[in-house]
Design an enzyme around this catalytic site. Structure first.
Site, PDB file in Angstrom:
ATOM      1  N   THR A  42      41.816  45.073  44.978  1.00 19.54           N
ATOM      2  CA  THR A  42      40.509  44.832  44.384  1.00 19.54           C
ATOM      3  C   THR A  42      39.425  44.887  45.457  1.00 19.54           C
ATOM      4  OG1 THR A  42      41.436  43.498  42.652  1.00 19.54           O
ATOM      5  CG2 THR A  42      39.223  42.911  43.322  1.00 19.54           C
ATOM      6  N   GLY A 102      41.264  39.644  34.264  1.00 16.52           N
ATOM      7  CA  GLY A 102      41.365  38.612  35.294  1.00 16.52           C
ATOM      8  C   GLY A 102      40.032  37.955  35.584  1.00 16.52           C
TER       9      GLY A 102
END
Ligand code: ASP
Length: 318
Positions: free
Chosen positions: A185, A215
């Site tokens: 990420t 998420g």
């Protein structure tokens, strides 16, 4: 805001991350490390250029994240991890600390740069978070191209998915796979010359995710947060833990109400409460004075920063 009478150097700074997790030197080739470091420094430079020219923090974080989305080496945009159904589904969020404006998208499949779409949700819609088909409809109305899934797809992510399917469960893009590439990420935080703070985060989520799982990354106060006069934060790690601990909002609250400095506040949560419930990962932060802080409880986190003097720092291991 700095006084116009003051001739003091106005601080500004940018910090970025490319994901946290099990990143170990023995799994990294010198060639791969060089490529990743180059991408990180390109991203930090893109943001720094905006800031050096007197641009806004929010534009700097968007520019930095876009560079990392375009790189196949990180889990965002091209190179995102694959879902159980062998698709890419991406989440992104941007927040402007000057007016607490925020924009986010989740579960988008055909948008080349989810961070640009998040920024447009912030600027051109009356909403904060758009998901799935609706988010894409908004994008196409605004003239975005439809990007085929093939563009995002990389063999490495396919191999990771196959390995995880064999084991069962889900995994961080940086978990230990039978694969020596660990990248995740992405996110950026910045302070501009005008004193504005901003944060941005973009992700493909976790490998083998199902059921439209989302998420922490696109959730304000979980994976992404910015507040002028205080701090800007972007997180990376297992989203389910960061969501439940409202990690970035809590760090900002500690600084605001307990008057903790940026390092203490980040440590308290990342090495304390988050770790205690089993949450692996880290955050990057920049405070209102331009102090950059990286905090991680995993073995590695790709990260880089640059201050107003142009001093570049690129790091991988804890
Ligand atoms: N935080 C991201 C998520 O849970 C994953 C990551 O940081 O690698 O979607």
């Amino acid at each position: 805001m700095p006084s116009s009478l003051s001739h003091h150097h106005t601080p500004f700074a940018i910090a970025i991350h490319g994901g946290a997790g099990t990143i170990l030197p023995e799994h990294m080739s010198a060639e791969l490390q060089a490529v990743i470091e180059q991408d990180l420094s390109n991203a930090v430079n893109a943001g720094h250029t905006v800031l050096a020219q007197g641009g806004l923090a929010v534009d700097a974080v968007a520019a930095a994240v876009k560079v990392l989305e375009d790189s196949p080496h990180f889990n965002a945009g091209k190179g995102s991890v694959l879902t159980h159904k062998e698709m890419v589904e991406m989440d992104a969020c941007i927040m402007d600390g000057s007016d607490s404006a925020a924009g986010a998208v989740a579960c988008v499949r055909h948008i080349k740069n989810p961070i640009s779409l998040a920024y447009d949700v912030m600027r051109h819609s009356s909403h904060v978070l758009l998901i799935g088909d609706g988010a894409e409809e908004f994008a196409f109305e605004r003239g975005y191209d439809f990007t085929e899934q093939d563009y995002f797809f990389t063999d490495r992510r396919y191999d990771q998915l196959m390995a995880i399917k064999e084991q069962g469960g889900v995994a961080l893009s940086e978990a230990t796979y039978p694969d020596d590439h660990k990248h995740g990420t992405v996110g950026a935080v910045a302070l501009d010359k005008h004193g504005n703070l901003a944060a941005a985060t973009s992700t493909g989520g976790i490998t083998n995710k199902k059921y439209g799982r989302v998420g922490d990354s696109p959730i304000v106060g979980a994976g992404t947060f910015a507040e002028n006069g205080n701090v800007a934060l972007s997180a990376t790690g297992v989203g389910e833990y960061f969501l439940r601990k409202a990690v970035t909002a809590d760090i900002a609250a500690r600084m605001r109400y307990l008057k903790e400095d940026v390092a203490t506040a980040c440590q308290s949560i990342i090495q304390g409460e988050l770790k205690h419930i089993g949450g692996e990962g880290g955050v990057i932060a920049v405070d209102a004075q331009g102090r950059v802080h990286f905090e991680l409880n995993s073995s590695g986190m790709y990260r880089a920063s640059m201050d107003s003097r142009g001093a570049l720092e690129v790091k991988i291991y804890a």
